[in-house]
Design a protein around this motif. Sequence first.
Motif, PDB file in Angstrom:
ATOM      1  N   THR A 192       0.825  -1.193   0.000  1.00  0.00           N
ATOM      2  CA  THR A 192       0.000   0.000   0.000  1.00  0.00           C
ATOM      3  C   THR A 192       0.866   1.252   0.000  1.00  0.00           C
ATOM      4  N   TRP A 193       0.236   2.402  -0.263  1.00  0.00           N
ATOM      5  CA  TRP A 193       1.000   3.644  -0.316  1.00  0.00           C
ATOM      6  C   TRP A 193       1.722   3.894   0.997  1.00  0.00           C
ATOM      7  N   SER A 194       1.041   3.640   2.101  1.00  0.00           N
ATOM      8  CA  SER A 194       1.652   3.909   3.411  1.00  0.00           C
ATOM      9  C   SER A 194       2.737   2.900   3.760  1.00  0.00           C
ATOM     10  N   GLY A 195       2.725   1.752   3.064  1.00  0.00           N
ATOM     11  CA  GLY A 195       3.659   0.693   3.422  1.00  0.00           C
ATOM     12  C   GLY A 195       3.163  -0.166   4.567  1.00  0.00           C
ATOM     13  N   GLY A 196       1.973   0.129   5.061  1.00  0.00           N
ATOM     14  CA  GLY A 196       1.470  -0.575   6.222  1.00  0.00           C
ATOM     15  C   GLY A 196       0.965  -1.971   5.946  1.00  0.00           C
ATOM     16  N   SER A 197       0.659  -2.262   4.692  1.00  0.00           N
ATOM     17  CA  SER A 197       0.166  -3.597   4.331  1.00  0.00           C
ATOM     18  C   SER A 197       0.910  -4.112   3.115  1.00  0.00           C
ATOM     19  N   THR A 198       1.251  -5.376   3.165  1.00  0.00           N
ATOM     20  CA  THR A 198       1.937  -6.030   2.050  1.00  0.00           C
ATOM     21  C   THR A 198       1.274  -7.383   1.786  1.00  0.00           C
ATOM     22  N   TRP A 199       1.398  -7.842   0.550  1.00  0.00           N
ATOM     23  CA  TRP A 199       0.877  -9.147   0.156  1.00  0.00           C
ATOM     24  C   TRP A 199       1.938  -9.845  -0.694  1.00  0.00           C
ATOM     25  N   TYR A 200       1.956 -11.166  -0.625  1.00  0.00           N
ATOM     26  CA  TYR A 200       2.938 -11.946  -1.374  1.00  0.00           C
ATOM     27  C   TYR A 200       2.283 -13.165  -1.991  1.00  0.00           C
ATOM     28  N   ALA A 201       2.790 -13.551  -3.139  1.00  0.00           N
ATOM     29  CA  ALA A 201       2.426 -14.831  -3.719  1.00  0.00           C
ATOM     30  C   ALA A 201       2.990 -15.935  -2.832  1.00  0.00           C
ATOM     31  N   ASP A 202       2.292 -17.046  -2.759  1.00  0.00           N
ATOM     32  CA  ASP A 202       2.757 -18.149  -1.915  1.00  0.00           C
ATOM     33  C   ASP A 202       4.150 -18.620  -2.322  1.00  0.00           C
ATOM     34  N   SER A 203       4.443 -18.528  -3.604  1.00  0.00           N
ATOM     35  CA  SER A 203       5.712 -19.044  -4.110  1.00  0.00           C
ATOM     36  C   SER A 203       6.921 -18.227  -3.647  1.00  0.00           C
ATOM     37  N   VAL A 204       6.689 -17.003  -3.177  1.00  0.00           N
ATOM     38  CA  VAL A 204       7.823 -16.168  -2.760  1.00  0.00           C
ATOM     39  C   VAL A 204       7.763 -15.799  -1.282  1.00  0.00           C
TER      40      VAL A 204
END
Length: 121
Positions: free
Chosen positions: A52-64
């Motif tokens: 997100t813009w704030s950097g407060g939330s991130t998401w990742y693919a399971d493979s990485v």
Amino acid sequence: QVQLVESGGGLVQAGGSLRLSCAASGRTHIRYAMGWFRQAPGKEREFVASITWSGGSTWYADSVKGRFTISRDNAKNTVYLQMNSLKPEDTAVYYCGAGPGGLGRQGYDYWGQGTQVTVSS
């Protein structure tokens, strides 16, 4: 308009690390989410990570998950992808995107030209 330029790709041995950067210019005052996608030869472009813009939330693919880390420095208009424990299956062209965000390509309105990552076994 937003212009995105990726850098940091290259050739690395399996188990090694690379850090990709994506520098944004143009309408950087708009609070875009940023994402990294990759495309291997003969395959569809796939989601890798987003923030997100704030950097407060991130998401990742399971493979990485557990190997890659996405981060951003809004003062520098730059997003990063730290890639550790690289595997040959990580070989692809890596693209960054800017937009509302999400896990799909449709969530990103602007794209960079891509940077090649090649992992040798």
